[in-house]
Design an enzyme around this catalytic site. Sequence first.
Site, PDB file in Angstrom:
ATOM      1  N   LYS A   4       0.818  -1.218   0.000  1.00  0.00           N
ATOM      2  CA  LYS A   4       0.000   0.000   0.000  1.00  0.00           C
ATOM      3  C   LYS A   4       0.853   1.270   0.000  1.00  0.00           C
ATOM      4  CE  LYS A   4      -4.193  -1.983   1.869  1.00  0.00           C
ATOM      5  NZ  LYS A   4      -5.194  -2.003   2.929  1.00  0.00           N
TER       6      LYS A   4
ATOM      7  N   ARG B 206       9.008  -5.764   8.204  1.00  0.00           N
ATOM      8  CA  ARG B 206       9.481  -7.018   8.778  1.00  0.00           C
ATOM      9  C   ARG B 206       8.535  -7.471   9.898  1.00  0.00           C
ATOM     10  NH1 ARG B 206       8.848  -5.691  13.329  1.00  0.00           N
ATOM     11  NH2 ARG B 206      10.205  -4.616  14.791  1.00  0.00           N
TER      12      ARG B 206
ATOM     13  N   ALA C  82       9.654  -9.137  25.518  1.00  0.00           N
ATOM     14  CA  ALA C  82       8.670  -9.543  26.534  1.00  0.00           C
ATOM     15  C   ALA C  82       9.372  -9.667  27.888  1.00  0.00           C
ATOM     16  CB  ALA C  82       8.013 -10.858  26.136  1.00  0.00           C
TER      17      ALA C  82
ATOM     18  N   SER D 122      19.346   8.075  23.568  1.00  0.00           N
ATOM     19  CA  SER D 122      20.418   7.496  22.744  1.00  0.00           C
ATOM     20  C   SER D 122      20.791   8.417  21.583  1.00  0.00           C
ATOM     21  CB  SER D 122      19.947   6.157  22.159  1.00  0.00           C
ATOM     22  OG  SER D 122      18.784   6.363  21.367  1.00  0.00           O
TER      23      SER D 122
ATOM     24  N   GLU E  12       3.444  -1.244  13.820  1.00  0.00           N
ATOM     25  CA  GLU E  12       4.181   0.002  14.065  1.00  0.00           C
ATOM     26  C   GLU E  12       4.755   0.515  12.748  1.00  0.00           C
ATOM     27  OE1 GLU E  12       7.200   1.154  17.434  1.00  0.00           O
ATOM     28  OE2 GLU E  12       8.323   0.271  15.769  1.00  0.00           O
TER      29      GLU E  12
HETATM   30  P1  0O2 Z   1      13.852  -3.934  17.098  1.00  0.00           P
HETATM   31  O1  0O2 Z   1      15.005  -4.857  17.169  1.00  0.00           O
HETATM   32  O2  0O2 Z   1      14.061  -2.836  16.126  1.00  0.00           O
HETATM   33  O3  0O2 Z   1      12.547  -4.615  16.905  1.00  0.00           O
HETATM   34  P2  0O2 Z   1       7.392   1.941  24.747  1.00  0.00           P
HETATM   35  O4  0O2 Z   1       6.639   2.888  23.886  1.00  0.00           O
HETATM   36  O5  0O2 Z   1       8.709   2.483  25.232  1.00  0.00           O
HETATM   37  O6  0O2 Z   1       6.553   1.368  25.837  1.00  0.00           O
HETATM   38  P3  0O2 Z   1       8.789   0.320  22.779  1.00  0.00           P
HETATM   39  O7  0O2 Z   1       8.205  -0.700  21.853  1.00  0.00           O
HETATM   40  O8  0O2 Z   1      10.109  -0.041  23.413  1.00  0.00           O
HETATM   41  O9  0O2 Z   1       7.695   0.642  23.870  1.00  0.00           O
HETATM   42  O10 0O2 Z   1       8.853   1.649  22.002  1.00  0.00           O
HETATM   43  P4  0O2 Z   1       9.995   2.465  21.296  1.00  0.00           P
HETATM   44  O11 0O2 Z   1      10.990   2.965  22.265  1.00  0.00           O
HETATM   45  O12 0O2 Z   1       9.255   3.446  20.487  1.00  0.00           O
HETATM   46  O13 0O2 Z   1      10.773   1.416  20.355  1.00  0.00           O
HETATM   47  C1  0O2 Z   1      10.177   0.813  19.265  1.00  0.00           C
HETATM   48  C2  0O2 Z   1      11.210   0.543  18.211  1.00  0.00           C
HETATM   49  O14 0O2 Z   1      11.834   1.781  17.820  1.00  0.00           O
HETATM   50  C3  0O2 Z   1      12.382  -0.312  18.659  1.00  0.00           C
HETATM   51  O15 0O2 Z   1      12.010  -1.662  18.617  1.00  0.00           O
HETATM   52  C4  0O2 Z   1      13.430   0.075  17.629  1.00  0.00           C
HETATM   53  O16 0O2 Z   1      13.165  -0.505  16.377  1.00  0.00           O
HETATM   54  C5  0O2 Z   1      13.207   1.560  17.501  1.00  0.00           C
HETATM   55  N1  0O2 Z   1      14.036   2.253  18.505  1.00  0.00           N
HETATM   56  C6  0O2 Z   1      13.629   2.794  19.667  1.00  0.00           C
HETATM   57  N2  0O2 Z   1      14.663   3.345  20.311  1.00  0.00           N
HETATM   58  C7  0O2 Z   1      15.754   3.151  19.538  1.00  0.00           C
HETATM   59  C8  0O2 Z   1      17.142   3.518  19.682  1.00  0.00           C
HETATM   60  O17 0O2 Z   1      17.579   4.121  20.652  1.00  0.00           O
HETATM   61  N3  0O2 Z   1      17.969   3.127  18.657  1.00  0.00           N
HETATM   62  C9  0O2 Z   1      17.530   2.466  17.557  1.00  0.00           C
HETATM   63  N4  0O2 Z   1      18.420   2.152  16.612  1.00  0.00           N
HETATM   64  N5  0O2 Z   1      16.232   2.101  17.415  1.00  0.00           N
HETATM   65  C10 0O2 Z   1      15.357   2.442  18.389  1.00  0.00           C
HETATM   66  P5  0O2 Z   1      12.783  -2.735  19.483  1.00  0.00           P
HETATM   67  O18 0O2 Z   1      11.852  -3.830  19.792  1.00  0.00           O
HETATM   68  O19 0O2 Z   1      13.433  -2.082  20.668  1.00  0.00           O
HETATM   69  O20 0O2 Z   1      13.898  -3.239  18.557  1.00  0.00           O
END
Ligand code: 0O2
Length: 276
Positions: free
Chosen positions: A23, A46, A57, A115, A140
């Site tokens: 889409k 992905r 989790a 970060s 997302e």
């Molecule tokens: P992966 O390996 O990419 O799947 P929250 O809202 O805090 O309760 P969540 O899901 O931790 O819950 O939200 P957040 O912080 O918005 O993070 C969602 C995804 O954004 C992450 O998935 C990362 O893909 C990306 N992301 C968030 N923070 C960072 C960061 O500091 N660096 C990078 N490179 N990516 C980030 P996952 O599951 O953490 O990882």
Amino acid sequence: METQLWREMLDPYRLAVDELVVKFTHVKQEYQDARMYSPIESVSGRVKRISSILEKAHRKGIDIEQIEEKIEDIAGVRIICQFVEDIDTVVDIIRKRSDMIVKREKDYITQSKASGYRSYHIIVYYTVQTIRGPKNLEAEIQIRTLAMNFWSTIEHSLQYKYKENMPDELRERLLRAADAVEALDHEMASVRDEIMDAQNSNRQKANIITNILNNIENLYHIANEREVTKIQNEFFDIYKKDDMALLKRFNKQLDMLSETYHAQSIQSLAGNFTDI
Ligand code: 0O2
């Protein structure tokens, strides 16, 4: 959970990712077909790997039965834009769509993470149709610029390598790099109009050349061979001069000639060249 059960659980997410990628890629295509600048540069998606789901989790103290309810990014789509301004346009497009409902938005652009991470996240409810009936799930959508994506890809691999133990010096360097990315995006925004003009004229030139070549190919089937060879040589001469005005005039003349042979290229018949 058994592998089969994981597969059953993740299958609708796979479908959602595939559909969403199609889409949003189509949105880009629509802009291009309308010969407009596309706020979307590229789209990818992905389904989160089982190991990453389990790790998240565990990190967030989520029970296995609550995974679907509590982990919002099992299905993930990434939309890359050229400029920061384009992100707002994409966000608006998503908000207006009727096939996905926005659950929440996370603006890590005006409020970057500790970060240095910058990106705009939208969690949407999205329904897929399966053989067991419709399934409403969450996905997302991460929207970011090329520069933000470059930074976050590198930082993500370093995070993966060091886990919680990233050396302070490296962390600081990444923060400095994040500042540089922000400055780059800012700098690019100031030359956005100029870059867009250049891209538009490149696209226009490519379209004209395609049209000319299509017309020449069509004429080969019906017109006199010597005449077509002459036209082709004329085109090469004009092409070498790299003069847009000459190219446009030649394209128009060739369109008229092709029309008399009923051999117009499909692109010009579709009205793609009304303003050239
Ligand atoms: P992966 O390996 O990419 O799947 P929250 O809202 O805090 O309760 P969540 O899901 O931790 O819950 O939200 P957040 O912080 O918005 O993070 C969602 C995804 O954004 C992450 O998935 C990362 O893909 C990306 N992301 C968030 N923070 C960072 C960061 O500091 N660096 C990078 N490179 N990516 C980030 P996952 O599951 O953490 O990882």
